[in-house]
Write a protein that holds these residues in place. Structure first.
Motif, PDB file in Angstrom:
ATOM      1  N   LEU A 190     -18.450   3.128  36.755  1.00  0.00           N
ATOM      2  CA  LEU A 190     -19.740   2.935  36.081  1.00  0.00           C
ATOM      3  C   LEU A 190     -20.689   2.050  36.898  1.00  0.00           C
ATOM      4  O   LEU A 190     -21.902   2.138  36.752  1.00  0.00           O
ATOM      5  CB  LEU A 190     -19.532   2.360  34.681  1.00  0.00           C
ATOM      6  N   PRO A 220     -23.760   5.014  36.813  1.00  0.00           N
ATOM      7  CA  PRO A 220     -23.908   4.548  35.425  1.00  0.00           C
ATOM      8  C   PRO A 220     -24.000   5.684  34.406  1.00  0.00           C
ATOM      9  O   PRO A 220     -23.832   5.437  33.226  1.00  0.00           O
ATOM     10  CB  PRO A 220     -25.231   3.755  35.449  1.00  0.00           C
ATOM     11  N   GLU A 221     -24.268   6.889  34.893  1.00  0.00           N
ATOM     12  CA  GLU A 221     -24.412   7.996  33.942  1.00  0.00           C
ATOM     13  C   GLU A 221     -23.526   9.169  34.376  1.00  0.00           C
ATOM     14  O   GLU A 221     -24.025  10.236  34.747  1.00  0.00           O
ATOM     15  CB  GLU A 221     -25.881   8.429  33.880  1.00  0.00           C
ATOM     16  N   ALA A 264     -20.337   3.845  29.046  1.00  0.00           N
ATOM     17  CA  ALA A 264     -21.472   4.070  29.952  1.00  0.00           C
ATOM     18  C   ALA A 264     -22.777   4.015  29.162  1.00  0.00           C
ATOM     19  O   ALA A 264     -23.749   3.391  29.602  1.00  0.00           O
ATOM     20  CB  ALA A 264     -21.328   5.416  30.656  1.00  0.00           C
ATOM     21  N   GLU A 265     -22.767   4.654  27.985  1.00  0.00           N
ATOM     22  CA  GLU A 265     -23.981   4.638  27.152  1.00  0.00           C
ATOM     23  C   GLU A 265     -24.332   3.214  26.740  1.00  0.00           C
ATOM     24  O   GLU A 265     -25.483   2.797  26.817  1.00  0.00           O
ATOM     25  CB  GLU A 265     -23.778   5.514  25.907  1.00  0.00           C
ATOM     26  N   ARG A 292     -25.678   1.203  29.635  1.00  0.00           N
ATOM     27  CA  ARG A 292     -27.052   1.601  29.989  1.00  0.00           C
ATOM     28  C   ARG A 292     -28.071   1.008  29.021  1.00  0.00           C
ATOM     29  O   ARG A 292     -29.166   0.649  29.404  1.00  0.00           O
ATOM     30  CB  ARG A 292     -27.182   3.135  30.006  1.00  0.00           C
ATOM     31  N   ARG A 293     -27.645   0.899  27.741  1.00  0.00           N
ATOM     32  CA  ARG A 293     -28.538   0.275  26.758  1.00  0.00           C
ATOM     33  C   ARG A 293     -28.673  -1.224  27.018  1.00  0.00           C
ATOM     34  O   ARG A 293     -29.664  -1.839  26.671  1.00  0.00           O
ATOM     35  CB  ARG A 293     -28.007   0.501  25.328  1.00  0.00           C
ATOM     36  N   GLY A 294     -27.625  -1.783  27.659  1.00  0.00           N
ATOM     37  CA  GLY A 294     -27.664  -3.178  28.105  1.00  0.00           C
ATOM     38  C   GLY A 294     -27.289  -4.180  27.051  1.00  0.00           C
ATOM     39  O   GLY A 294     -27.449  -4.118  25.903  1.00  0.00           O
TER      40      GLY A 294
END
Lengths: 158, 276
Positions: A116, A120-121, A152-153, A156-158
């Motif tokens: 990741l 990241p996606e 991963a989701e 990505r949202r952090g």
């Protein structure tokens, strides 16, 4: 024969006297007591001993302890401080039941960390390639793929 | 530690010393007790052996360059894409992070992924000892199963791959039951306007090569592939058998994969204008 190695494990410095025949997984488990890194096959197949060596995943059973002098190692112990404070990847493994017996889990999680970080996606296919070096005999892998996709989701949202 | 110190260390006791590169084959063999070297000399600190450099006509790849780097290196992707493709299929992420080109070659596995590629594009290896250095053509490197033409005190320094001089099509394939396992056969082909060369590894103790030359590979069409297939099948007469497949099976797969890479290389040459 014995020798001294100075290493940085999970941001802590150690100077250790090692048998030159010992492997990195021996050093971590037997000498530093970091038993989160598991020893499975000892032949580089199962990936249970996966750790990060200078940031990249390696199988610690296939690296001699004498070779890591001056290097940085990250083991599963560095990912979280308590059960309440898990890394997002670990939380996703729990939520999606990406483990059963748990033996492969430290290695799986660290392989997911490297995957990741670089991608990241990832697609499901890329996730499967990312964990190809880690064997699991319980889950059939699907729940692990689900967990990594969810992690991963979240990352990505952090 | 630099290369000179390694060469010195190996020269002291060449027969009892084993060189350790990425350790992806040697350390498991030591863990299993199959390899019991008296002395292990590690190359992991020899940073001068980690490079991918291009000259006008060649690309030099240091022996301690990892599969990971070879898989993604921009120079190699442009000049010898099938070497990068071969690297991408080796083992798994962890193995590619650690395993090296020189380690793979010196190990001498006949089914090693790089070997047919290097033979197909006529690469050569520089090896060194305290006695000096010499070049070995890729097709003379592995002489039989786990046996190389390296002297006991010699260390692989670099591999030199020629840049393609003209329009070229190439293809690589590996045949394996489970991804990341040792291949049963590997095959590589390089097609130009007037020749096609196929090399198959893994069927026999040393890679087998067959080349067809003609005025125009496009005009010759399917006939070129038939001729290559017959040549490789004949050359695979002393195929070996093991747990992954019998000798007859390996020989049959050598033929199948020869055909596959030859067709792909020709297709990429004529339809897509050539690849590395």
């Amino acid at each position: 024969m014995r020798g001294t190695v100075s290493i940085n494990v999970n941001a802590r410095s150690y100077t250790v006297d090692v048998d030159t025949r010992a492997t990195l997984v021996d050093l971590l488990r037997e000498q530093l007591g970091l038993t989160g890194t598991h020893l499975g096959c000892g032949t580089g197949n199962c990936g249970a001993c996966t750790v990060l060596l200078n940031g990249d995943t390696v199988k610690a059973c296939c690296v001699l302890a004498a070779e890591v002098d001056g290097r940085d190692i990250t083991t599963i112990e560095a990912l979280s401080t308590s059960a309440e404070n898990l890394h997002p990847i670990q939380r996703a493994f729990v939520k999606h039941q990406g483990l059963q017996c748990g033996f492969c889990t430290p290695g799986m999680v660290l392989s997911a960390v490297q995957l990741l970080r670089e991608n990241p996606e990832p697609t499901d296919d890329e996730i499967r390639h990312g964990i190809a070096g880690n064997l699991c005999r319980c889950t059939g892998y699907q729940f692990i793929v689900d967990a990594i996709r969810a992690a991963a989701e979240e990352l990505r949202r952090g | 530690m630099d290369l000179a110190a390694v060469l010195e260390a190996v020269s002291e006791r060449p027969y009892g010393t084993k060189l350790l590169a990425g350790g992806m084959s040697l350390v498991p063999m030591m863990n299993l007790g199959l390899a019991r070297p008296e002395t292990v000399v590690s190359l992991s600190r020899v940073s001068e052996l980690v490079f991918v450099d291009e000259s006008r006509t060649t690309v030099g790849i240091g022996s301690m360059t990892t599969h990971r780097r070879i898989a993604a290196d921009q120079i190699l992707l442009r000049e010898c894409g099938m070497l990068s493709e071969a690297a991408r299929g080796i083992g798994d992420v962890q193995v590619r992070n650690r395993g090296t080109l020189g380690g793979s070659l010196a190990h001498g596995d006949p089914a090693a992924d790089y070997l047919p590629v290097l033979c197909a594009c006529r690469a050569r290896c520089e090896v060194a000892s305290t006695r000096g250095s010499r070049w070995i053509d890729a097709d003379a490197l592995v002489v039989d199963i786990m046996q190389t033409s390296l002297e006991p005190d010699e260390v692989v320094v670099q591999v030199e791959v020629p840049k393609r001089a003209q329009r070229t099509g190439s293809a690589f394939a590996r045949f394996v039951r489970v991804e990341g396992n040792y291949a049963i056969v590997t095959a590589a082909a390089v097609a130009t306007e007037d020749s096609v060369r196929v090399v198959v590894g893994g069927a026999t103790g040393t890679p087998i090569a067959f080349e067809v030359q003609m005025e125009d590979t496009q005009a010759a069409g399917a006939h070129v592939v038939d001729e290559l297939e017959a040549g490789i099948f004949a050359a695979a007469g002393d195929a070996y058998g093991d747990i992954a497949g019998s000798a007859d099976y390996r020989r049959a797969m050598a033929r199948v994969f020869c055909r596959r890479v030859a067709k792909q290389a020709l297709a990429s040459l004529w339809r897509e204008g050539g690849t590395a």
